[in-house]
Motif scaffolding. Structure first.
Motif, mmCIF file in Angstrom:
data_model
loop_
_atom_site.group_PDB
_atom_site.id
_atom_site.type_symbol
_atom_site.label_atom_id
_atom_site.label_comp_id
_atom_site.label_asym_id
_atom_site.label_seq_id
_atom_site.Cartn_x
_atom_site.Cartn_y
_atom_site.Cartn_z
ATOM 1 N N VAL A 1 -7.936 -8.537 -39.853
ATOM 2 C CA VAL A 1 -7.563 -7.093 -39.758
ATOM 3 C C VAL A 1 -8.664 -6.259 -38.506
ATOM 4 N N GLU A 2 -9.512 -5.693 -39.062
ATOM 5 C CA GLU A 2 -10.476 -5.335 -38.453
ATOM 6 C C GLU A 2 -10.563 -6.356 -36.744
ATOM 7 N N GLU A 3 -10.927 -7.081 -36.890
ATOM 8 C CA GLU A 3 -11.207 -7.676 -35.759
ATOM 9 C C GLU A 3 -10.055 -7.828 -34.837
ATOM 10 N N LEU A 4 -8.467 -8.049 -35.478
ATOM 11 C CA LEU A 4 -7.437 -7.870 -34.734
ATOM 12 C C LEU A 4 -7.057 -6.256 -34.177
ATOM 13 N N GLU A 5 -7.655 -4.958 -34.784
ATOM 14 C CA GLU A 5 -7.552 -3.784 -34.269
ATOM 15 C C GLU A 5 -8.143 -3.769 -32.878
ATOM 16 N N LYS A 6 -9.252 -4.035 -33.188
ATOM 17 C CA LYS A 6 -10.194 -4.393 -32.790
ATOM 18 C C LYS A 6 -9.941 -4.687 -30.909
ATOM 19 N N ARG A 7 -9.358 -5.739 -31.231
ATOM 20 C CA ARG A 7 -8.737 -6.618 -29.887
ATOM 21 C C ARG A 7 -7.855 -5.853 -29.246
ATOM 22 N N LEU A 8 -7.131 -5.321 -30.383
ATOM 23 C CA LEU A 8 -5.602 -4.369 -29.658
ATOM 24 C C LEU A 8 -4.711 -3.302 -30.048
ATOM 25 N N ALA A 9 -5.608 -2.645 -30.594
ATOM 26 C CA ALA A 9 -5.705 -1.433 -30.347
ATOM 27 C C ALA A 9 -5.812 -0.883 -29.367
ATOM 28 N N SER A 10 -6.975 -0.551 -28.504
ATOM 29 C CA SER A 10 -6.999 -0.003 -27.251
ATOM 30 C C SER A 10 -5.577 0.266 -25.818
ATOM 31 N N ARG A 11 -5.424 -0.872 -25.941
ATOM 32 C CA ARG A 11 -4.718 -1.443 -24.502
ATOM 33 C C ARG A 11 -3.035 -0.561 -25.416
ATOM 34 N N THR A 12 -3.151 -0.945 -27.006
ATOM 35 C CA THR A 12 -1.852 -0.731 -27.255
ATOM 36 C C THR A 12 -0.986 0.960 -27.187
ATOM 37 N N ARG A 13 -2.348 1.679 -27.486
ATOM 38 C CA ARG A 13 -2.529 2.516 -27.278
ATOM 39 C C ARG A 13 -2.666 3.125 -25.699
ATOM 40 N N THR A 14 -3.447 2.939 -24.983
ATOM 41 C CA THR A 14 -2.675 3.205 -23.512
ATOM 42 C C THR A 14 -1.773 3.183 -22.990
ATOM 43 N N ALA A 15 -1.104 2.143 -23.100
ATOM 44 C CA ALA A 15 0.071 1.342 -22.447
ATOM 45 C C ALA A 15 1.461 2.391 -22.758
ATOM 46 N N LEU A 16 0.650 2.546 -24.096
ATOM 47 C CA LEU A 16 2.260 3.154 -24.747
ATOM 48 C C LEU A 16 1.980 5.132 -24.328
ATOM 49 N N THR A 17 0.648 5.286 -24.885
ATOM 50 C CA THR A 17 0.526 7.033 -24.521
ATOM 51 C C THR A 17 1.454 7.718 -22.502
ATOM 52 N N GLY A 18 0.967 5.995 -21.987
ATOM 53 C CA GLY A 18 1.255 6.221 -20.168
ATOM 54 C C GLY A 18 2.937 6.120 -20.522
ATOM 55 N N ALA A 19 3.759 5.425 -21.278
ATOM 56 C CA ALA A 19 4.953 5.178 -21.618
ATOM 57 C C ALA A 19 5.824 6.931 -22.493
ATOM 58 N N LEU A 20 4.849 7.561 -22.771
ATOM 59 C CA LEU A 20 5.689 8.757 -23.573
ATOM 60 C C LEU A 20 5.125 10.023 -22.635
ATOM 61 N N ASP A 21 4.456 9.560 -21.489
ATOM 62 C CA ASP A 21 4.135 11.055 -20.740
ATOM 63 C C ASP A 21 5.048 10.060 -19.612
ATOM 64 N N ARG A 22 5.297 9.438 -19.351
ATOM 65 C CA ARG A 22 6.361 8.858 -17.788
ATOM 66 C C ARG A 22 7.629 9.147 -19.006
ATOM 67 N N SER A 23 8.102 9.211 -19.633
ATOM 68 C CA SER A 23 9.447 9.382 -20.634
ATOM 69 C C SER A 23 9.922 10.338 -20.556
ATOM 70 N N ALA A 24 8.257 11.499 -20.701
ATOM 71 C CA ALA A 24 8.851 13.222 -20.893
ATOM 72 C C ALA A 24 9.147 13.937 -19.669
ATOM 73 N N ARG A 25 10.073 13.101 -18.626
ATOM 74 C CA ARG A 25 10.248 14.414 -17.537
ATOM 75 C C ARG A 25 10.616 15.788 -17.796
ATOM 76 N N ILE A 26 10.046 16.616 -16.848
ATOM 77 C CA ILE A 26 10.464 18.022 -17.099
ATOM 78 C C ILE A 26 10.389 18.220 -15.356
ATOM 79 N N SER A 27 11.291 19.384 -14.949
ATOM 80 C CA SER A 27 11.810 19.744 -14.155
ATOM 81 C C SER A 27 11.183 20.832 -13.014
ATOM 82 N N ARG A 28 10.035 21.587 -13.586
ATOM 83 C CA ARG A 28 8.640 21.782 -13.059
ATOM 84 C C ARG A 28 7.367 21.929 -13.330
#
Length: 419
Positions: A177-204
């Motif tokens: 599990v620790e080996e898988l987390e090391k391989r997958l966690a960073s990229r997952t957080r980066t991709a999803l954080t970007g997606a969340l920021d893009r989905s939170a549109r604001i008008s100002r």
């Protein structure tokens, strides 16, 4: 001696040297070809396993002999004293049920083969020779090469595992599990954080938060040809990451025996998602019963040992439970991970998926979450889900972050060419 004759002699010497060089090259090439032929015979001998029918005539020695012995123990033939195949005998393993001999064999294959090959041979030994019971001994677990498939086997043996073995088994699972987390966690957080920021549109939006592509597209009618520019009346942007929950994700995982690798990867991803404060993550596993393991998501090892691989499948019942937990459908992504062999009510299952999608839920169906590609799956159910706008496909762990990012943004899901 004339100048011309001197030149002829020099030319002759050069020709002789060239001829000698060609001869030496021919000899070297011949030797290389001989070595190449011998290497080919060696490789075929190791593949075919010896005996008079292999036709190689190669006799292993040294490390080759040790490698051949390790291979023969797993894939070898039942032979008589003269080395010939016994009449009526078939290929059979030679490890027997002896824990000491298996432990020695495990040590040998780790010595002579790379880790990826060791994992395949271990898997074959468990499948072909029925060595699962030996994995219940702590000494055996300490000798094996840990990988996703071994974790799946251990989880299937969880209920039969004696107490003195469980701590060793947890240590093996935690390492994977620790080996898988090391391989997958960073990229997952980066991709999803970007997606969340893009989905939170604001008008100002602030200047640095302006989404210029969307802003320009929304203001094309305000183009001033004389100035060759656009005067934006409305700015579109996405806000900075906040601590508030923006999206909800429900992982609904089939824990039938064929989904073992998918259960391992999904548990790791579930823990990664749960570590992101802007995503509320729920993890549900099911066979004919439904178990909510959300409270264990801070430790994927606890999640895995909370599963029970094997048994039947009732997808409809699992989806009914997940549906009951959705409070913000427009901000929810449901990921069903299953081979779709439904033992429950098919029509009800499809109605639930249709109802969730009509309410605004993003619904994704993964036939597998593993590196092996699509397993055997129910094609009729997959086609029915696709007709509802919820295509079913196999997903590798490396692709999963992109799939989730697209689902969170309500964009186009990156479906592989071959599911």
């Amino acid at each position: 001696m004339t100048k011309d004759r001197t030149a002829d002699m020099a030319e002759g010497t050069a020709d002789g040297m060239e001829a000698s060089g060609v001869l030496e090259a021919d000899r070297a090439n011949g030797a290389a070809e001989g070595r190449g032929d011998e290497e080919r015979l060696r490789r075929w001998r190791m593949v075919l396993g010896g005996g008079p029918a292999d036709g190689t005539g190669y006799v292993p020695a040294g490390n080759d002999a040790a490698m051949d012995k390790a291979l023969a123990a797993l894939y070898g033939r039942a032979e008589g004293r003269n080395g010939r195949l016994k009449p009526g005998s078939e290929r059979a393993g030679g490890l027997g049920g002896s824990a000491p001999s298996v432990a020695r064999w495990l040590g040998d294959i780790r010595t002579y083969f790379p880790s990826s090959v060791v994992q395949v041979m271990q898997r074959d030994a468990i499948d072909r020779l029925g060595l699962s019971a030996l994995l219940l001994e702590p000494e055996m677990l300490e000798a094996v090469e840990a990988d996703v498939h071994l974790v799946g086997t251990l989880l299937s043996l969880n209920k039969a595992m004696p107490e003195e073995t469980k701590e060793t088994a947890r240590a093996v699972v935690r390492k994977v599990v620790e080996e898988l987390e090391k391989r997958l966690a960073s990229r997952t957080r980066t991709a999803l954080t970007g997606a969340l920021d893009r989905s939170a549109r604001i008008s100002r939006p602030r200047h640095h938060d302006i989404d210029w592509n969307r802003t320009i597209a929304a203001n094309l009618r305000h183009y001033l040809p004389e100035y060759r520019t656009i005067v934006p009346e409305r700015l579109i942007g996405y806000g900075r990451a906040s601590q508030a929950v923006k999206k909800e994700v429900v992982l609904c995982i089939d824990q039938s025996g064929s989904m073992a690798a998918s259960v391992v990867y999904a548990s790791v991803f579930g823990a990664v998602l749960a570590s992101m404060r802007s995503i509320a993550t729920r993890l549900v596993v099911f066979d004919t019963a439904v178990v909510d393991l959300t409270d264990k998501l801070d430790d994927p090892v606890d999640v895995l040992f909370g599963t029970q691989l094997g048994g039947g499948t009732d997808i409809n019942r699992a989806l009914a439970y997940c549906q009951s937990k959705i409070t913000r459908p427009a901000d929810t992504v449901v990921v069903l991970i299953s081979d779709l062999y439904e033992g429950g009510i098919k029509d009800e299952m499809l109605k639930r998926v249709a109802a969730m999608k009509a309410a605004g839920v993003q619904f994704v169906t993964l036939l597998a979450l593993s590196d092996e590609g699509a397993p055997s799956y129910d094609r009729e159910h997959a086609a029915a889900l696709a007709a509802l706008g919820a295509p079913a496909f196999a997903c590798t762990p490396d692709l999963f972050p992109d799939v989730m990012a697209a689902a969170l943004e309500k964009g186009t899901i990156p479906i592989p060419d071959r599911a």
